[in-house]
Structure formats: C-alpha cells, structure tokens
Design a protein around this motif. Sequence first.
Motif, mmCIF file in Angstrom:
data_model
loop_
_atom_site.group_PDB
_atom_site.id
_atom_site.type_symbol
_atom_site.label_atom_id
_atom_site.label_comp_id
_atom_site.label_asym_id
_atom_site.label_seq_id
_atom_site.Cartn_x
_atom_site.Cartn_y
_atom_site.Cartn_z
ATOM 1 N N HIS A 289 48.649 35.021 51.803
ATOM 2 C CA HIS A 289 47.405 35.256 51.071
ATOM 3 C C HIS A 289 46.305 34.259 51.435
ATOM 4 N N ARG A 290 46.663 33.016 51.698
ATOM 5 C CA ARG A 290 45.615 32.041 52.011
ATOM 6 C C ARG A 290 44.966 32.347 53.355
ATOM 7 N N ILE A 291 45.745 32.795 54.335
ATOM 8 C CA ILE A 291 45.112 33.123 55.613
ATOM 9 C C ILE A 291 44.369 34.460 55.527
ATOM 10 N N ALA A 292 44.815 35.355 54.638
ATOM 11 C CA ALA A 292 44.039 36.576 54.408
ATOM 12 C C ALA A 292 42.680 36.215 53.813
ATOM 13 N N ASP A 293 42.684 35.306 52.831
ATOM 14 C CA ASP A 293 41.420 34.826 52.267
ATOM 15 C C ASP A 293 40.544 34.205 53.348
ATOM 16 N N ALA A 294 41.170 33.379 54.204
ATOM 17 C CA ALA A 294 40.413 32.689 55.251
ATOM 18 C C ALA A 294 39.780 33.692 56.215
ATOM 19 N N ALA A 295 40.545 34.689 56.628
ATOM 20 C CA ALA A 295 40.022 35.690 57.559
ATOM 21 C C ALA A 295 38.914 36.515 56.913
ATOM 22 N N ALA A 390 51.734 24.305 53.017
ATOM 23 C CA ALA A 390 50.895 23.278 53.620
ATOM 24 C C ALA A 390 49.818 22.891 52.610
ATOM 25 N N ARG A 391 49.189 21.760 52.839
ATOM 26 C CA ARG A 391 48.105 21.369 51.937
ATOM 27 C C ARG A 391 46.988 22.404 51.955
ATOM 28 N N ALA A 392 46.785 23.020 53.097
ATOM 29 C CA ALA A 392 45.774 24.067 53.216
ATOM 30 C C ALA A 392 46.121 24.944 54.409
ATOM 31 N N ASP A 393 45.726 26.215 54.344
ATOM 32 C CA ASP A 393 45.843 27.133 55.468
ATOM 33 C C ASP A 393 44.436 27.459 55.974
ATOM 34 N N HIS A 394 44.329 27.810 57.247
ATOM 35 C CA HIS A 394 43.030 28.189 57.780
ATOM 36 C C HIS A 394 43.196 29.056 59.014
ATOM 37 N N ARG A 404 33.864 29.003 68.826
ATOM 38 C CA ARG A 404 34.959 28.869 67.859
ATOM 39 C C ARG A 404 34.397 29.071 66.455
ATOM 40 N N LEU A 405 34.998 29.973 65.735
ATOM 41 C CA LEU A 405 34.619 30.226 64.348
ATOM 42 C C LEU A 405 35.740 29.731 63.443
ATOM 43 N N GLU A 406 35.445 28.749 62.631
ATOM 44 C CA GLU A 406 36.455 28.123 61.770
ATOM 45 C C GLU A 406 36.275 28.589 60.329
ATOM 46 N N SER A 407 37.368 29.020 59.717
ATOM 47 C CA SER A 407 37.314 29.384 58.300
ATOM 48 C C SER A 407 37.352 28.125 57.448
ATOM 49 N N PRO A 408 36.994 28.228 56.177
ATOM 50 C CA PRO A 408 37.244 27.107 55.257
ATOM 51 C C PRO A 408 38.746 26.863 55.154
ATOM 52 N N ARG A 409 39.120 25.683 54.753
ATOM 53 C CA ARG A 409 40.533 25.384 54.481
ATOM 54 C C ARG A 409 40.855 25.870 53.068
ATOM 55 N N ILE A 410 41.836 26.732 52.983
ATOM 56 C CA ILE A 410 42.157 27.374 51.705
ATOM 57 C C ILE A 410 43.342 26.650 51.068
ATOM 58 N N HIS A 411 43.094 26.014 49.923
ATOM 59 C CA HIS A 411 44.143 25.264 49.226
ATOM 60 C C HIS A 411 44.911 26.126 48.228
ATOM 61 N N ARG A 412 44.224 27.052 47.588
ATOM 62 C CA ARG A 412 44.866 27.984 46.662
ATOM 63 C C ARG A 412 44.273 29.362 46.924
ATOM 64 N N PRO A 413 45.109 30.383 47.022
ATOM 65 C CA PRO A 413 44.566 31.731 47.260
ATOM 66 C C PRO A 413 43.875 32.271 46.014
ATOM 67 N N ARG A 414 42.985 33.201 46.204
ATOM 68 C CA ARG A 414 42.342 33.864 45.071
ATOM 69 C C ARG A 414 43.399 34.613 44.255
#
Length: 473
Positions: A289-295, A390-394, A404-414
């Motif tokens: 979910h955190r990488i889905a949020d990031a994408a 992990a502390r955060a996913d991205h 390079r397009l960088e997403s925010p670091r996601i600490h908790r998913p929505r």
Amino acid sequence: MWPSTRWDCRAPTEMVASLTQALGAFVAGLRPEAIPEAARAVARMGFTDALGCMLAGASEPVVGLLHGVLGDGGGVEASLLLGEGRASAPVAACVNATAAHALDYDDVAQRGHPSTVLVPAILAEAEALGADGLSMVAAYVAGYEVWAELVRHDAGYHHEKGWHPTGLFGTVAAAAACAKLHGLDAGGCATAIALGASQAGGLVANFGSMAKPFHAGRAAQSGLLSARLARAGMTASPDAIEHPRGFLRAVSPEGKLDDLSPSPGFGREWRIVSGGLSIKKYPICFFAHRIADAALDLVQEARPDPAAIARIEASVSRPHAGVLRNAQPQTGLEAKFSAQFAVAAALTAGWVGLRELTDEFVQRPEVQSLMSRATVLPSDDIDPNLPGYARADHVTLIMADGTRLESPRIHRPRGHAEKPLGEGELQAKFEDCLASVSLAHRAAPLFARLQRLDELRSSHDLAATATNMSSAV
C-alpha cells in the motif's frame, strides 16, 4: 500512551499467573455495558468493513468451490453471505470468512486481518444463539484484545518464519469471541482458547492462491468449533499458550519471547482503542500500500507517460519484498502480492482497485511491460515501531531522457490507523464493494444498520436488512 479507560471485569486478570487462564478470565469477565464508545466504534468499523468485503468477495471462485465441498454442514443456523442460503454455523463462518478475505481488501491490525476472521465467526454463532448486537460487539472486543495480547509477547516477524498471522492468531481470537457469545465461565473460555491454539495455522507460501483466504475461513470455523467443544466439555491444557511446548513458542520466528505471564496492561487497558484498525484503500497486500500511495502521488504530481518510463525502482523492506514475491504476475490473485503490479497499475490506470485486480487487466501488454521495467530494492532500515516495515517506502521513476522522478517517502499508508480515512470514505468503500456485485441498492440501509450494531435487538436484523440480496452461493 495507553488510554486511561480501564476494563470492568469480574476477575482481575493480573492476579492470574497463567497467560492462558488470564485470557480466559478476561473474556469471561468482560462486561458488554462497560465497553467504552471508542472501543465500540472500532468494532462497528470492523463489522462494516468485513461485511462489505465479504459481499464483494462472494462471487470469487474460491467461495463457490468451498461451499460446493462443504454443503450446508447439515444445518440452517446461519446465513451465507447475508443472503437466502443457510448452513450450519461452522460452515457459514468458514464460507463467509473466506469470502471476506478473498479480495485481500479487508482491514489490518495486530500483524494480521482481525475482522475477516472475527466478524464471520461472531455473526454465524450469534445467529445460532439469537444474540443481540451489543453481545456481538463485546465478542469482537474480546477477540481483538486476546489477539493483541498474543502479539505483544513476540516481537518476531511471523511472515519470515512462513506463518500467516491471520490464521495463527485469528483462530485463537475467534475461539475467545465465540466463547464470549456462549457465556462460558473463565475456565471454559480458557479451554476454548487452548483448543483454538491447537488448530491454528496458515502458510505464507500459499499467498497469491485460493489457499490464503481459506486461512481466514478455517480460522473462523475452528474458533467457533473450539468454543462449542469447550462448552460440550472437551478438555485442553490449562497452559497451552505459554507452555514451553505451547502455542507461542511453537510459532515464534526466533524464539525470543518475553515473560509469558500476562502483560502489565492486560485487563486494564484497551488495545482496540490504541491499536485500532487500518482500512485498506486498495485490494492488494497491505505491504504494497505504501508504494501504491507513492506511485499514485507521482501520477498526481508529475503525470508521467508510462511509455516514456525506462525503469522503475520501488523500495520496500526486505521482509516485505519476500512476501511481495510475484515479479511478473499473470492473474489477479498473483498480482495482490506483487510490488511491481502495484506500481504498474497506479501508473497505467491511475488507481489500484477492484477493476484492476482482474486477470484481463494484469495481462494487458502495457501493464506487463511496465512490470518488466520495475525493480524492487529491499531496505534493511526497519521501523522499530512496525515489525517488518521499513521506516518508509518510496518509488523512483527513471525516464527515457534520464530524468528521475522521486515520490515522497511514505511512512504510513492512507487508511492506516495512524492516518485514517477521511469522513465518508468508509461508507464510500462499503458502497463500492456492494456495487461491484450489483448490490448498490442495499448499501445504504445495511451501512446505516451497521453503524447502530450495538443497538440491535437481534443479529437476525442484519440478515433481514439484506433480504432479497442475491447470494453468490
């Protein structure tokens, strides 16, 4: 910090040395009328989310297959999928829980999926017993608290050992919940818990197949049977949970268990309030979910052209990378456990929903192409407050021109308990679940009734609200 609200039990669990016995004493002594509104609200949320997911999952092949094998179990005590079909309570619990977990869209807490096991077990046994809504809420709270206490004793990551925590802890918790419905005394509740412990199981190796939702089905069924067997007089070891060769040590990933007496807060503090429930926004493994949020954040902010993406890098924890093992899935079931798919679906469709978790969507050339360009980068920077995470996913997109397009670091998913859904989002998800199986017209009245669950005079009122709903089985 734990909330200051305290349990009101007839027998103080801190005076019971054995953990198994303390769990039984708590379940037997929990007074429904003493449960605070904050805890009731979590229980109502769990019932709502689980029943929405159950109805949405009713048409999944595993549900029809399971019902075809089990039949009605020789009884008509409980409804199947809130429809006109009926079966024995153990069969209804198994079929309904399997449906609730079939889409991997159900809520998350305490390292597993509590509502997908507890709600079907409680609903089936409550129908058989004619229990009221407050009794169902109390049973849910009892099951959640037992689950949370079991988890507290082992900081290890059960997925790494190969265990599915939902099948492990869910079986014991469902036994506690159903024992509460039966009104068993402390000894009877402890016996039910011990019997549940001997039936717990579920393997991570079966993720991405029909066997995974069956873990939830068997946990609900086995928990219900455990309570019935305890009531009938079957015996079990009084220390089955904490014994050197008991439940907790047998399933422990590393054997690094703390003191196996009841924890200092048990019997006094509401873990259902402090832990809460995380409501899934996407019908995929929560670890993705955190990488889905990031994408999706990248889609919203940069609107990248998928055809211009040369490479995708998704960073998740090493343990989660092992669970999200399907690099090039070909089916919707496999895609639920694929980091590559989570990102590819977000970039291709702008969402990761029920419409994307089909074999047809997964096999689209553009989706398959994007997945082939995605690499998972395992992280060993583990969050000390979230075992396995992990502390955060991205997510990073490397475009064909080198950008390079960088997403925010996601600490908790929505949707996480610490980042809850906004007002109306739970109802929107519930309505979407029912609409996916052509039951949109039943969503509003059923949702309203679930919000007043603890006021219902009978569990049969829920099924009555859903009268004439078409059942997949």
